[in-house]
Design an enzyme around this catalytic site. Structure first.
Site, PDB file in Angstrom:
ATOM      1  N   THR A   1      29.449  68.125  38.112  1.00  0.00           N
ATOM      2  CA  THR A   1      29.280  67.382  36.863  1.00  0.00           C
ATOM      3  C   THR A   1      29.348  68.326  35.657  1.00  0.00           C
ATOM      4  OG1 THR A   1      27.867  65.814  38.003  1.00  0.00           O
ATOM      5  CG2 THR A   1      27.700  65.848  35.614  1.00  0.00           C
TER       6      THR A   1
ATOM      7  N   HIS B   1      32.779  69.103  34.672  1.00  0.00           N
ATOM      8  CA  HIS B   1      33.360  67.997  33.880  1.00  0.00           C
ATOM      9  C   HIS B   1      32.877  68.063  32.426  1.00  0.00           C
ATOM     10  CE1 HIS B   1      35.345  66.094  37.182  1.00  0.00           C
ATOM     11  NE2 HIS B   1      34.225  65.924  37.868  1.00  0.00           N
TER      12      HIS B   1
ATOM     13  N   HIS C   1      21.453  70.274  35.309  1.00  0.00           N
ATOM     14  CA  HIS C   1      20.426  69.352  35.811  1.00  0.00           C
ATOM     15  C   HIS C   1      19.844  69.737  37.163  1.00  0.00           C
ATOM     16  CE1 HIS C   1      24.305  67.835  37.338  1.00  0.00           C
ATOM     17  NE2 HIS C   1      23.615  67.721  38.452  1.00  0.00           N
ATOM     18  N   GLU C   2      20.269  70.846  37.745  1.00  0.00           N
ATOM     19  CA  GLU C   2      19.715  71.248  39.039  1.00  0.00           C
ATOM     20  C   GLU C   2      18.813  72.455  38.755  1.00  0.00           C
ATOM     21  OE1 GLU C   2      23.225  71.937  41.392  1.00  0.00           O
ATOM     22  OE2 GLU C   2      23.801  69.832  41.318  1.00  0.00           O
TER      23      GLU C   2
ATOM     24  N   CYS D   1      13.150  47.430  36.086  1.00  0.00           N
ATOM     25  CA  CYS D   1      14.189  46.524  36.600  1.00  0.00           C
ATOM     26  C   CYS D   1      13.940  46.168  38.069  1.00  0.00           C
ATOM     27  CB  CYS D   1      15.572  47.162  36.425  1.00  0.00           C
ATOM     28  SG  CYS D   1      15.903  48.488  37.596  1.00  0.00           S
TER      29      CYS D   1
ATOM     30  N   CYS E   1      14.154  49.174  40.454  1.00  0.00           N
ATOM     31  CA  CYS E   1      12.966  50.038  40.378  1.00  0.00           C
ATOM     32  C   CYS E   1      11.781  49.385  41.073  1.00  0.00           C
ATOM     33  CB  CYS E   1      12.619  50.332  38.924  1.00  0.00           C
ATOM     34  SG  CYS E   1      13.716  51.549  38.176  1.00  0.00           S
TER      35      CYS E   1
ATOM     36  N   CYS F   1      18.592  52.432  39.753  1.00  0.00           N
ATOM     37  CA  CYS F   1      18.033  51.681  38.622  1.00  0.00           C
ATOM     38  C   CYS F   1      19.151  51.082  37.762  1.00  0.00           C
ATOM     39  CB  CYS F   1      17.194  52.656  37.787  1.00  0.00           C
ATOM     40  SG  CYS F   1      16.753  52.061  36.150  1.00  0.00           S
TER      41      CYS F   1
ATOM     42  N   ASP G   1      38.158  70.997  55.260  1.00  0.00           N
ATOM     43  CA  ASP G   1      38.383  71.370  53.860  1.00  0.00           C
ATOM     44  C   ASP G   1      39.798  71.936  53.791  1.00  0.00           C
ATOM     45  OD1 ASP G   1      36.184  71.860  51.374  1.00  0.00           O
ATOM     46  OD2 ASP G   1      38.061  72.968  51.164  1.00  0.00           O
TER      47      ASP G   1
ATOM     48  N   LEU H   1      33.063  61.121  44.742  1.00  0.00           N
ATOM     49  CA  LEU H   1      33.532  60.108  43.786  1.00  0.00           C
ATOM     50  C   LEU H   1      35.044  60.204  43.578  1.00  0.00           C
ATOM     51  CD1 LEU H   1      30.771  60.511  41.066  1.00  0.00           C
ATOM     52  CD2 LEU H   1      31.115  58.508  42.526  1.00  0.00           C
TER      53      LEU H   1
ATOM     54  N   THR I   1      24.660  57.266  46.689  1.00  0.00           N
ATOM     55  CA  THR I   1      24.632  58.000  45.424  1.00  0.00           C
ATOM     56  C   THR I   1      23.267  58.669  45.234  1.00  0.00           C
ATOM     57  OG1 THR I   1      24.984  57.874  43.033  1.00  0.00           O
ATOM     58  CG2 THR I   1      23.960  55.956  44.053  1.00  0.00           C
TER      59      THR I   1
HETATM   60 ZN   LIG Z   1      24.357  67.835  40.437  1.00  0.00          ZN
HETATM   61 ZN   LIG Z   2      15.097  50.489  36.625  1.00  0.00          ZN
END
Ligand SMILES: [Zn+2]
Ligand SMILES: [Zn+2]
Length: 347
Positions: free
Chosen positions: A45, A48, A68-69, A101, A104, A112, A200, A269, A293
């Protein structure tokens, strides 16, 4: 704590990002915790976001710190946070659920309806301090290093894909030996798969798959994958195929190799719609196709800990390189050059 911090900021749509030393330390809202980031890993990600394709342009509000990791220590907690304390060693869950929601409320917070992603929709971890909602905090045990902690989020994607397929005693074929595919190979072995075959198109990645105990590592570009897989599975094909590539070629090859009555798990993806022979490869075969996911909150995290403490699984072959945060460009460059494994940045 000083008043400013270092961080990698995606500032403008042009490719690249900037290392800044003058960023404000994030504010801590009442349900948030502030974490001093000790290790943070680069994800697909982030590539990207660096190169700024449609995915990033439609989601990321620039300028923003991304990444984010991560893992680190809690240095401050919001006034309504009771579950965590300053000094706790933690890793970050990327999914920010709304908690309101239907998903959740039925224990499916990872899907979510109003899901936001750390480092994509809100500021991320390529910096010294990140403030995240308490829902996104996962305490790690003392035997998990910060570098390992930074790999738990992608490991969760790997483990989630293997977990839904119930691999014990089964022949499993895994497409894609990037970090997530490699961790999936190790997870499937740890959970008692009969045989794990890894595919691979990069030999260096296949070498890493062997280190993760793959029973066969197949170069689907230069070798006859069909012949090898059928030979390894006594002519029947694998019971389970898990795709971590999103490539149309891998998905159609995997579906056609899948044993009748088998399970196909889609994790990678695809970047565009795909055409498949559903009559032959799904309907006549009575194949089950499962999409996966992210990570289940927090069942997948517990499964990761179970695998890490099994004694048969090591993250070492998955580490591609460790760089100081300021040298992030070198880490991104080695990824572009096809270097296998996870690149970890140390703020
Ligand atoms: Zn990641
Ligand atoms: Zn939610």
């Amino acid at each position: 704590m000083t008043n400013s911090m270092n961080g990698i900021v995606k500032e403008k749509p042009a490719a690249g990002a900037s290392f800044r030393t003058d960023l404000p330390i994030p504010e801590v809202k009442k349900n948030d915790v502030l974490i001093e980031v000790k290790a943070t890993a680069i994800c697909g990600t982030d590539l990207h976001i660096m190169s700024w394709g449609d995915y990033a342009a439609s989601r990321v509000p620039i300028p923003m710190v991304f990444g984010h990791e991560f893992a680190g220590n809690i240095v401050k907690v919001g006034e309504d946070v009771r579950e965590y304390r300053v000094g706790d060693r933690v890793a970050g869950e990327t999914h920010i659920p709304c908690n309101e929601c239907i998903q959740c409320k039925t224990n499916n917070r990872h899907i979510c309806e109003n899901l936001k992603i750390i480092g994509v929709h809100v500021p991320g971890s390529f910096c010294n301090y990140i403030s995240i909602p308490k829902d996104c905090v996962y305490k790690i045990s003392d035997n998990i290093t910060y570098k390992m902690g930074a790999m738990l989020e992608p490991m969760g994607v790997a483990v989630h894909g293997v977990s839904v397929a119930q691999v014990k005693g089964k022949d499993v074929l895994i497409y894609g030996c990037g970090p997530i595919g490699l961790m999936a190979v190790g997870a499937a072995k740890t959970w008692g798969a009969k045989k794990v075959l890894a595919a691979d198109i990069v030999d260096r990645k296949l070498e890493a798959a062997k280190q993760m105990r793959a029973d066969a590592a197949i170069n689907s570009m230069s070798e006859d994958i069909r012949a090898i897989v059928l030979k390894e599975t006594d002519g029947a094909g694998p019971d389970i195929v898990i795709d971590y590539t999103g490539s149309g070629g891998a998905v159609s090859s995997g579906l056609s190799l899948l044993k009748k009555g088998g399970t196909f798990v889609m994790v990678g993806l695809p970047n565009k719609p795909m055409t498949m022979d559903f009559s032959e490869n799904v309907i006549y075969k009575e194949a089950a196709i499962i999409g996966v996911t992210g990570r289940r909150m927090y069942e997948t995290w517990r499964e990761c800990e179970e695998i890490l403490s099994s004694g048969t699984f090591s993250l070492d072959p998955v580490v591609g390189g460790v760089y100081p945060l300021a040298d992030f460009e070198k880490a991104f460059e080695s990824l572009h050059n096809g270097c296998p494994g996870k690149m970890i940045l140390i703020p």
